[in-house]
Scaffold this motif. Structure first.
Motif, PDB file in Angstrom:
ATOM      1  N   ASP A  25      -1.368   6.938   4.942  1.00 33.66           N
ATOM      2  CA  ASP A  25      -0.996   7.302   6.311  1.00 33.66           C
ATOM      3  C   ASP A  25      -0.827   6.009   7.104  1.00 33.66           C
ATOM      4  OD1 ASP A  25      -0.472   8.713   8.662  1.00 33.66           O
ATOM      5  OD2 ASP A  25      -2.131  10.109   8.366  1.00 33.66           O
ATOM      6  N   ASN A  26      -0.255   6.117   8.274  1.00 36.01           N
ATOM      7  CA  ASN A  26      -0.116   4.949   9.146  1.00 36.01           C
ATOM      8  C   ASN A  26      -0.535   5.330  10.554  1.00 36.01           C
ATOM      9  OD1 ASN A  26       0.934   2.733  10.783  1.00 36.01           O
ATOM     10  ND2 ASN A  26       1.941   2.101   8.902  1.00 36.01           N
ATOM     11  N   THR A  27      -1.617   4.715  11.018  1.00 30.17           N
ATOM     12  CA  THR A  27      -2.155   5.028  12.343  1.00 30.17           C
ATOM     13  C   THR A  27      -1.855   3.941  13.361  1.00 30.17           C
ATOM     14  OG1 THR A  27      -4.327   4.010  11.919  1.00 30.17           O
ATOM     15  CG2 THR A  27      -4.031   6.290  11.215  1.00 30.17           C
ATOM     16  N   ASP A  28      -1.101   2.907  12.960  1.00 31.11           N
ATOM     17  CA  ASP A  28      -0.815   1.802  13.880  1.00 31.11           C
ATOM     18  C   ASP A  28      -0.037   2.257  15.108  1.00 31.11           C
ATOM     19  OD1 ASP A  28      -2.124  -0.226  12.506  1.00 31.11           O
ATOM     20  OD2 ASP A  28      -0.356  -0.788  11.346  1.00 31.11           O
ATOM     21  N   HIS A  67       1.039  10.107  -2.621  1.00 29.18           N
ATOM     22  CA  HIS A  67       1.370  10.997  -1.510  1.00 29.18           C
ATOM     23  C   HIS A  67       1.277  10.193  -0.217  1.00 29.18           C
ATOM     24  CE1 HIS A  67       0.869  14.347  -4.323  1.00 29.18           C
ATOM     25  NE2 HIS A  67      -0.293  13.795  -4.679  1.00 29.18           N
ATOM     26  N   SER A  68       2.125  10.506   0.750  1.00 30.93           N
ATOM     27  CA  SER A  68       2.083   9.803   2.033  1.00 30.93           C
ATOM     28  C   SER A  68       2.485  10.741   3.152  1.00 30.93           C
ATOM     29  CB  SER A  68       2.998   8.572   2.023  1.00 30.93           C
ATOM     30  OG  SER A  68       4.318   8.936   1.684  1.00 30.93           O
ATOM     31  N   SER A  69       1.975  10.467   4.345  1.00 36.06           N
ATOM     32  CA  SER A  69       2.283  11.288   5.519  1.00 36.06           C
ATOM     33  C   SER A  69       3.697  11.001   6.010  1.00 36.06           C
ATOM     34  CB  SER A  69       1.289  10.973   6.642  1.00 36.06           C
ATOM     35  OG  SER A  69       1.506   9.647   7.107  1.00 36.06           O
ATOM     36  N   GLU A  70       4.181  11.865   6.881  1.00 39.18           N
ATOM     37  CA  GLU A  70       5.519  11.666   7.439  1.00 39.18           C
ATOM     38  C   GLU A  70       5.598  10.354   8.208  1.00 39.18           C
ATOM     39  OE1 GLU A  70       8.706  13.662  10.591  1.00 39.18           O
ATOM     40  OE2 GLU A  70       6.795  14.649  10.178  1.00 39.18           O
ATOM     41  N   ARG A  71       4.563  10.025   8.980  1.00 37.47           N
ATOM     42  CA  ARG A  71       4.639   8.788   9.758  1.00 37.47           C
ATOM     43  C   ARG A  71       4.565   7.560   8.865  1.00 37.47           C
ATOM     44  NH1 ARG A  71      -0.812   9.905  13.362  1.00 37.47           N
ATOM     45  NH2 ARG A  71      -2.332   9.908  11.684  1.00 37.47           N
ATOM     46  N   ALA A  86       0.829  -1.204   0.000  1.00 30.75           N
ATOM     47  CA  ALA A  86       0.000   0.000   0.000  1.00 30.75           C
ATOM     48  C   ALA A  86       0.863   1.254   0.000  1.00 30.75           C
ATOM     49  CB  ALA A  86      -0.931  -0.004   1.215  1.00 30.75           C
ATOM     50  N   PHE A  87       1.947   1.227   0.747  1.00 29.30           N
ATOM     51  CA  PHE A  87       2.860   2.378   0.760  1.00 29.30           C
ATOM     52  C   PHE A  87       3.439   2.611  -0.624  1.00 29.30           C
ATOM     53  CE2 PHE A  87       7.286   3.910   1.224  1.00 29.30           C
ATOM     54  CZ  PHE A  87       7.024   5.166   1.764  1.00 29.30           C
ATOM     55  N   ARG A 109       8.143   7.282   7.433  1.00 26.36           N
ATOM     56  CA  ARG A 109       9.062   6.730   8.432  1.00 26.36           C
ATOM     57  C   ARG A 109       8.868   5.231   8.589  1.00 26.36           C
ATOM     58  NH1 ARG A 109       8.543   9.626  13.973  1.00 26.36           N
ATOM     59  NH2 ARG A 109      10.456   8.471  14.443  1.00 26.36           N
ATOM     60  N   ALA A 110       7.622   4.787   8.493  1.00 23.60           N
ATOM     61  CA  ALA A 110       7.326   3.365   8.653  1.00 23.60           C
ATOM     62  C   ALA A 110       7.625   2.570   7.387  1.00 23.60           C
ATOM     63  CB  ALA A 110       5.860   3.180   9.043  1.00 23.60           C
ATOM     64  N   GLY A 111       7.488   3.220   6.230  1.00 26.74           N
ATOM     65  CA  GLY A 111       7.584   2.481   4.984  1.00 26.74           C
ATOM     66  C   GLY A 111       6.419   1.527   4.812  1.00 26.74           C
ATOM     67  N   ALA A 112       5.308   1.850   5.453  1.00 26.14           N
ATOM     68  CA  ALA A 112       4.116   1.004   5.416  1.00 26.14           C
ATOM     69  C   ALA A 112       2.894   1.894   5.635  1.00 26.14           C
ATOM     70  CB  ALA A 112       4.183  -0.082   6.488  1.00 26.14           C
ATOM     71  N   VAL A 113       1.772   1.501   5.029  1.00 22.09           N
ATOM     72  CA  VAL A 113       0.533   2.270   5.101  1.00 22.09           C
ATOM     73  C   VAL A 113      -0.601   1.368   5.561  1.00 22.09           C
ATOM     74  CG1 VAL A 113      -1.275   3.202   3.575  1.00 22.09           C
ATOM     75  CG2 VAL A 113       1.054   4.124   3.475  1.00 22.09           C
ATOM     76  N   ASN A 114      -1.405   1.859   6.503  1.00 22.56           N
ATOM     77  CA  ASN A 114      -2.606   1.123   6.902  1.00 22.56           C
ATOM     78  C   ASN A 114      -3.873   1.931   6.664  1.00 22.56           C
ATOM     79  OD1 ASN A 114      -2.624   3.001   9.057  1.00 22.56           O
ATOM     80  ND2 ASN A 114      -3.506   1.466  10.446  1.00 22.56           N
ATOM     81  N   THR A 115      -3.732   3.184   6.196  1.00 30.51           N
ATOM     82  CA  THR A 115      -4.887   4.051   5.961  1.00 30.51           C
ATOM     83  C   THR A 115      -4.725   4.755   4.621  1.00 30.51           C
ATOM     84  OG1 THR A 115      -5.134   4.430   8.347  1.00 30.51           O
ATOM     85  CG2 THR A 115      -6.263   5.965   6.871  1.00 30.51           C
TER      86      THR A 115
END
Length: 281
Positions: A100-103, A76-80, A70-71, A83-89
């Motif tokens: 974005d990643n809210t984990d 476009h992606s958020s800073e978090r 997903a990332f 940093r994670a190199g992964a997306v859950n949202t």
């Protein structure tokens, strides 16, 4: 106003609690939405997501094993997320996906706000280096853990995660086989999928001390084996991933709808239905 469409993508995903959680948030806030679970194998994920977007999908959560994929597809992606190199949202904006990643914020909120635990100055062991581990690792460093040791069955992935975090003084990778020589930890987080696949993690009892908090990012049956080990070796606090699930969902809901729902009643209802015991001193 038409119903807003959202979904959670994963493989497998049929047992996901996310549809139930977002339905509860929608009732609470008076927002009309449809939220479903869509099973997508990694090879079919991009096509499934595009079909969802073509059918009016405005946002999606992503679970295992699709978070790194997903990332990679986000324009476009958020800073978090970076940093994670992964997306859950995922959020659909102007024909593109924003990631974005809210984990991480979900885990920290559950442990600090709900469980009342202090993560500062804890020597921390992170088991796993996939999408789930990548999502929480930056937030753990931001929460003030003293040191973050990352181990993974494939050591190259642990090395890559440690390097990506960009904090060589606090974040390190180690070999799984050397765990017996690593001493003890005040925080141990299982971010592997071993419990969900019926596997067993061979962990030495020397990893724990009288203050150790053990956390499994899974919930339900997937968390049983690791939490049983944690209790058997005398961990002071034992927590599964149900609270994190609710908190990360609330953050995703806020991103999509501009309002953060109350999580306590939703968590309490789900906890009553999920028998994994949580003990936090």
């Amino acid at each position: 106003m038409s119903t807003r469409r959202y979904a959670v993508f994963g493989h497998p995903v049929a047992q996901s609690l996310s549809p139930r959680i977002h339905a509860a948030f929608a009732r609470q806030t008076g927002i009309d939405l449809e939220y479903t679970a869509i099973d997508a194998e990694p090879a079919d994920f991009v096509a499934a997501l595009e079909r969802f977007a073509a059918d009016g999908g405005g946002g999606a959560n992503v679970t295992l094993p699709l978070k790194e994929a997903a990332f990679a597809l986000c324009q476009h992606s958020s800073e978090r997320a970076r940093r994670a190199g992964a997306v859950n949202t995922l959020t659909r904006n102007d024909g593109h996906w924003h990631g974005d990643n809210t984990d991480g914020v979900g885990l920290v909120r559950d442990l600090t706000d709900r469980q009342g635990l202090d993560l500062r100055a804890r020597r921390t062991l992170l088991l796993g280096a996939g999408g789930a581990a990548r999502g929480v690792a930056p937030a753990l460093l931001d929460a003030g853990v003293e040191e973050l040791i990352i181990v993974n069955r494939t050591p190259e992935r642990a090395d890559a995660l440690a390097d990506a975090l960009g904090e060589p003084e606090r974040a390190h990778s180690r070999y799984w086989e050397s765990l017996r020589d690593e001493g003890d930890f005040e925080l141990i987080i299982n971010a592997t999928s071993a419990g969900r696949s019926g596997g067993h993690l061979p962990l030495p009892s020397t990893l724990t001390n009288s203050r150790t908090l053990a956390v499994d990012l899974s919930y339900g049956e997937g968390a049983i084996a690791f939490l049983a080990w944690a209790r058997s070796v005398g961990c002071r606090s034992v927590v599964d991933g149900l609270g994190m699930l609710v908190e990360q969902a609330a953050e995703s809901f806020r991103i999509w709808h501009g309002v953060r729902p109350d999580t306590d009643a939703v968590y309490a209802a789900l906890r009553e239905q999920n028998a994994i015991l949580v003990t936090a001193d």
